[in-house]
Write a protein that holds these residues in place. Structure first.
Motif, PDB file in Angstrom:
ATOM      1  N   ARG A  13       0.661  -1.191   0.069  1.00  0.00           N
ATOM      2  CA  ARG A  13       0.209   0.002   0.257  1.00  0.00           C
ATOM      3  C   ARG A  13       1.274   1.467   0.119  1.00  0.00           C
ATOM      4  O   ARG A  13       0.393   2.220  -0.711  1.00  0.00           O
ATOM      5  N   ASN A  14       2.220   1.836   0.555  1.00  0.00           N
ATOM      6  CA  ASN A  14       3.025   2.570   0.465  1.00  0.00           C
ATOM      7  C   ASN A  14       4.219   2.039   0.946  1.00  0.00           C
ATOM      8  O   ASN A  14       4.729   1.110   1.173  1.00  0.00           O
ATOM      9  N   ARG A  15       4.794   3.077   0.787  1.00  0.00           N
ATOM     10  CA  ARG A  15       6.398   3.159   0.844  1.00  0.00           C
ATOM     11  C   ARG A  15       6.448   4.277   2.126  1.00  0.00           C
ATOM     12  O   ARG A  15       5.819   5.270   2.403  1.00  0.00           O
ATOM     13  N   VAL A  16       7.312   3.666   2.803  1.00  0.00           N
ATOM     14  CA  VAL A  16       7.291   4.253   4.155  1.00  0.00           C
ATOM     15  C   VAL A  16       9.353   4.455   3.893  1.00  0.00           C
ATOM     16  O   VAL A  16       9.856   3.764   4.126  1.00  0.00           O
ATOM     17  N   LEU A  17       8.996   5.740   4.966  1.00  0.00           N
ATOM     18  CA  LEU A  17      10.300   6.233   5.026  1.00  0.00           C
ATOM     19  C   LEU A  17      10.192   6.777   6.956  1.00  0.00           C
ATOM     20  O   LEU A  17       9.703   6.962   7.394  1.00  0.00           O
ATOM     21  N   VAL A  18      11.434   5.283   7.236  1.00  0.00           N
ATOM     22  CA  VAL A  18      11.447   5.047   8.555  1.00  0.00           C
ATOM     23  C   VAL A  18      13.264   6.703   8.872  1.00  0.00           C
ATOM     24  O   VAL A  18      13.304   6.316   9.015  1.00  0.00           O
ATOM     25  N   VAL A  19      12.522   7.863   9.921  1.00  0.00           N
ATOM     26  CA  VAL A  19      13.778   8.266  10.631  1.00  0.00           C
ATOM     27  C   VAL A  19      14.206   8.229  11.922  1.00  0.00           C
ATOM     28  O   VAL A  19      12.605   8.447  12.521  1.00  0.00           O
ATOM     29  N   PHE A  20      14.893   8.149  11.904  1.00  0.00           N
ATOM     30  CA  PHE A  20      15.397   7.336  13.508  1.00  0.00           C
ATOM     31  C   PHE A  20      16.322   9.074  13.971  1.00  0.00           C
ATOM     32  O   PHE A  20      17.534   9.484  13.526  1.00  0.00           O
ATOM     33  N   ALA A  21      15.629   9.844  14.834  1.00  0.00           N
ATOM     34  CA  ALA A  21      16.162  10.979  15.437  1.00  0.00           C
ATOM     35  C   ALA A  21      17.798  10.505  15.710  1.00  0.00           C
ATOM     36  O   ALA A  21      17.555   9.641  16.982  1.00  0.00           O
ATOM     37  N   ASP A  22      18.808  11.766  15.918  1.00  0.00           N
ATOM     38  CA  ASP A  22      19.825  11.697  16.246  1.00  0.00           C
ATOM     39  C   ASP A  22      19.733  13.090  17.838  1.00  0.00           C
ATOM     40  O   ASP A  22      18.713  12.940  18.314  1.00  0.00           O
ATOM     41  N   LEU A  55       7.782   8.068   9.242  1.00  0.00           N
ATOM     42  CA  LEU A  55       7.259   7.855  10.492  1.00  0.00           C
ATOM     43  C   LEU A  55       8.757   8.271  11.461  1.00  0.00           C
ATOM     44  O   LEU A  55       9.890   7.774  10.393  1.00  0.00           O
ATOM     45  N   LYS A  56       8.897   8.679  12.397  1.00  0.00           N
ATOM     46  CA  LYS A  56       9.695   9.209  13.310  1.00  0.00           C
ATOM     47  C   LYS A  56      10.082   8.928  14.532  1.00  0.00           C
ATOM     48  O   LYS A  56       9.158   8.506  14.663  1.00  0.00           O
ATOM     49  N   ILE A  57      11.020   7.749  14.525  1.00  0.00           N
ATOM     50  CA  ILE A  57      11.390   7.199  15.902  1.00  0.00           C
ATOM     51  C   ILE A  57      12.795   7.800  17.077  1.00  0.00           C
ATOM     52  O   ILE A  57      13.471   8.202  15.954  1.00  0.00           O
ATOM     53  N   GLY A  79      13.923   8.078  20.088  1.00  0.00           N
ATOM     54  CA  GLY A  79      13.675   7.100  21.965  1.00  0.00           C
ATOM     55  C   GLY A  79      13.130   6.232  21.533  1.00  0.00           C
ATOM     56  O   GLY A  79      13.197   5.107  20.850  1.00  0.00           O
ATOM     57  N   GLY A  80      11.897   5.765  22.472  1.00  0.00           N
ATOM     58  CA  GLY A  80      11.061   5.007  22.229  1.00  0.00           C
ATOM     59  C   GLY A  80       9.760   4.637  21.502  1.00  0.00           C
ATOM     60  O   GLY A  80       8.448   4.280  22.283  1.00  0.00           O
ATOM     61  N   SER A  81       9.552   6.524  20.829  1.00  0.00           N
ATOM     62  CA  SER A  81       7.979   6.047  20.521  1.00  0.00           C
ATOM     63  C   SER A  81       8.017   6.889  19.261  1.00  0.00           C
ATOM     64  O   SER A  81       9.489   6.652  18.152  1.00  0.00           O
ATOM     65  N   VAL A  82       6.934   6.549  18.850  1.00  0.00           N
ATOM     66  CA  VAL A  82       6.926   7.294  16.972  1.00  0.00           C
ATOM     67  C   VAL A  82       6.160   7.720  17.014  1.00  0.00           C
ATOM     68  O   VAL A  82       4.818   7.495  17.300  1.00  0.00           O
ATOM     69  N   ARG A  83       5.726   8.495  16.068  1.00  0.00           N
ATOM     70  CA  ARG A  83       5.475   9.515  15.941  1.00  0.00           C
ATOM     71  C   ARG A  83       5.461   9.950  14.205  1.00  0.00           C
ATOM     72  O   ARG A  83       5.971   9.244  12.969  1.00  0.00           O
ATOM     73  N   VAL A  84       3.792   9.557  13.691  1.00  0.00           N
ATOM     74  CA  VAL A  84       3.841   9.540  11.936  1.00  0.00           C
ATOM     75  C   VAL A  84       3.490  10.855  11.986  1.00  0.00           C
ATOM     76  O   VAL A  84       2.825  11.187  11.730  1.00  0.00           O
ATOM     77  N   LEU A  85       4.575  11.371  10.806  1.00  0.00           N
ATOM     78  CA  LEU A  85       4.236  12.812   9.846  1.00  0.00           C
ATOM     79  C   LEU A  85       3.964  13.321   8.868  1.00  0.00           C
ATOM     80  O   LEU A  85       3.528  13.962   8.377  1.00  0.00           O
ATOM     81  N   PHE A  86       3.857  11.863   8.382  1.00  0.00           N
ATOM     82  CA  PHE A  86       2.951  11.974   6.873  1.00  0.00           C
ATOM     83  C   PHE A  86       2.380  10.959   6.325  1.00  0.00           C
ATOM     84  O   PHE A  86       2.845   9.693   6.455  1.00  0.00           O
ATOM     85  N   GLY A  87       1.111  10.783   6.822  1.00  0.00           N
ATOM     86  CA  GLY A  87       0.847   9.154   6.261  1.00  0.00           C
ATOM     87  C   GLY A  87      -0.268   8.944   7.592  1.00  0.00           C
ATOM     88  O   GLY A  87      -1.006   9.662   8.129  1.00  0.00           O
ATOM     89  N   ALA A  88      -0.674   8.272   6.840  1.00  0.00           N
ATOM     90  CA  ALA A  88      -1.603   7.415   8.260  1.00  0.00           C
ATOM     91  C   ALA A  88      -0.627   5.667   8.681  1.00  0.00           C
ATOM     92  O   ALA A  88      -0.423   4.899   8.291  1.00  0.00           O
ATOM     93  N   GLY A  89      -0.910   5.635  10.110  1.00  0.00           N
ATOM     94  CA  GLY A  89       0.040   4.281  10.807  1.00  0.00           C
ATOM     95  C   GLY A  89      -0.576   3.726  12.076  1.00  0.00           C
ATOM     96  O   GLY A  89      -1.257   4.950  12.827  1.00  0.00           O
ATOM     97  N   GLU A  90      -1.032   3.064  12.905  1.00  0.00           N
ATOM     98  CA  GLU A  90      -1.584   2.860  14.183  1.00  0.00           C
ATOM     99  C   GLU A  90      -1.077   2.125  14.404  1.00  0.00           C
ATOM    100  O   GLU A  90      -0.590   0.273  13.672  1.00  0.00           O
ATOM    101  N   ASN A  91      -1.018   1.826  15.600  1.00  0.00           N
ATOM    102  CA  ASN A  91      -0.216   0.684  16.281  1.00  0.00           C
ATOM    103  C   ASN A  91       1.240  -0.115  16.055  1.00  0.00           C
ATOM    104  O   ASN A  91       1.592  -1.014  16.422  1.00  0.00           O
TER     105      ASN A  91
END
Length: 155
Positions: free
Chosen positions: A31-40, A68-70, A72-84
């Protein structure tokens, strides 16, 4: 800038009961391409990456990208939709990036890691990589064919 094209991804041990209830990136597959960004640590490079990409929302949507931006231990959706979404599960799936260091992973619609970068990538570079993928090429061809058939239906 360090960039490496990767084929395949680290797979989580699905037989281990600790992973059975963890939501991963599977909800996005095909359905989607996902860019996962891990914060410095200071979030400077992650913020630069976020600003760079969110300036092109139409292009992100056209390419079915979820960001998605990760932190620490949390994930935040910056663009698009995702859950759990579970930060540890995602980190494990893409290859356990070094905590506190910037990293970004592009996961294709097939669920495999297509790109890993250790520095922010420009939106132009990201879109060029995506546009060169076979699945994206097929999407563009299908859109062109649909567009060319529409005038015939009206006439």
């Amino acid at each position: 800038m360090s960039k490496a094209l990767l084929y395949g991804a680290t797979k989580v041990d699905e037989d281990n009961s600790a992973y059975s209830a963890i939501a991963s990136l599977e909800q996005f597959q095909w359905r989607n391409r996902v860019l996962v960004v891990f914060a410095d640590k200071k979030n400077a490079r992650a913020a630069r990456q976020e600003n760079q990409l969110l300036a092109n929302r139409d292009a992100l949507q056209e390419r079915d990208i979820v960001i998605l931006k990760i932190t620490g231990g949390s994930v935040r959706v910056l663009f698009g939709a995702g859950e759990n979404l579970d930060a540890a599960a995602i980190a494990g799936e893409v290859g356990d990036p070094t905590v506190g260091e910037f990293a970004a992973f592009l996961v294709g619609k097939d669920g495999t890691v297509k790109l890993k970068v250790s520095e922010p990538i420009t939106s132009g570079e990201l879109f060029a990589i995506i546009d060169g993928m076979p699945v994206r090429a097929a999407e563009v061809a299908a859109e062109k064919q649909q567009t060319s058939e529409e005038p015939e239906k009206r006439g």
